[in-house]
Design an enzyme around this catalytic site. Structure first.
Site, mmCIF file in Angstrom:
data_model
loop_
_atom_site.group_PDB
_atom_site.id
_atom_site.type_symbol
_atom_site.label_atom_id
_atom_site.label_comp_id
_atom_site.label_asym_id
_atom_site.label_seq_id
_atom_site.Cartn_x
_atom_site.Cartn_y
_atom_site.Cartn_z
ATOM 1 N N CYS A 123 -8.429 -6.863 6.409
ATOM 2 C CA CYS A 123 -7.941 -7.055 5.078
ATOM 3 C C CYS A 123 -6.927 -8.142 4.917
ATOM 4 O O CYS A 123 -6.273 -8.230 6.001
ATOM 5 C CB CYS A 123 -7.390 -5.820 4.363
ATOM 6 S SG CYS A 123 -8.260 -4.653 4.304
ATOM 7 N N GLU A 131 -4.746 -6.111 -6.473
ATOM 8 C CA GLU A 131 -5.419 -7.152 -5.913
ATOM 9 C C GLU A 131 -6.773 -7.096 -6.512
ATOM 10 O O GLU A 131 -7.299 -6.065 -6.977
ATOM 11 C CB GLU A 131 -5.755 -6.721 -4.370
ATOM 12 C CG GLU A 131 -4.540 -7.042 -3.529
ATOM 13 C CD GLU A 131 -4.518 -6.855 -2.018
ATOM 14 O OE1 GLU A 131 -3.830 -7.146 -1.450
ATOM 15 O OE2 GLU A 131 -5.471 -6.044 -1.721
#
Length: 179
Positions: A66, A113
């Site tokens: 990530c 996010e």
């Protein structure tokens, strides 16, 4: 040392500016990110355990990789860069979906996010950067789901959200009792 800038976005993933990464996490600003899921030819999912030194979610299990694209960098270019930096390999990747999430951490940081989820297949050697990854393993989707039921706190918040959608995409059933 100043952390790099992230791309601030609106709910449609349209860039609206940039901000230093730690400041964005302190203020809970919505920013562009990506999560990479890797499977092998046996259909097992590559998990990584985040290094204990990570600024949030240290020591938790999650998907292969990530991160955030740099300003001016595409999601796919950033994904290839970070996969090589964190795990020491690269492979073909394609985006399968995106979602928005918000998680507040005990240390005062907030992860907010717009997360692009990418999928790839890889069977070769893995050479993790130990400052990023403390452990890794391939596990069957059934085993991952069992572990998430027995110890949900051992996994990152975004992994709980993304895994069921990834499993649907690759045609693997999601257990009725989990997530």
């Amino acid at each position: 040392m100043k952390s790099p800038d992230v791309i601030l976005v609106n709910e449609q993933d349209e860039a609206i500016g940039t901000m230093e990464k730690m400041e964005a996490h302190l203020k809970g600003m919505l920013h562009r990110a990506f999560s990479i899921f890797i499977v092998n030819d046996a259909g097992e999912i590559l998990l990584q355990r985040r290094a204990l030194e990570k600024y949030h979610s240290p020591g938790l299990w999650t998907n292969a990789c990530c991160s955030h694209p740099f300003p001016g960098e595409t999601v796919i270019a950033a994904a290839h860069r970070r996969l090589q930096e964190e795990l020491g390999f690269d492979c073909e990747l394609h985006e399968i979906f995106s979602f928005t999430y918000r998680t507040e951490f005990d240390n005062g940081l907030t992860e907010h996010e717009f997360d692009h989820v990418l999928l790839g297949t890889y069977n070769g050697n893995i050479h993790p950067d130990l400052s990023e990854v403390s452990d890794y393993r391939y596990l069957s989707s059934a085993r991952v789901q069992e572990l998430m039921i027995s110890d949900p706190a051992a996994f990152t918040s975004w992994f709980h959200l993304a895994l069921p959608l990834v499993l649907q995409h690759i045609g693997v059933g999601v257990g009725a009792n989990n997530m």
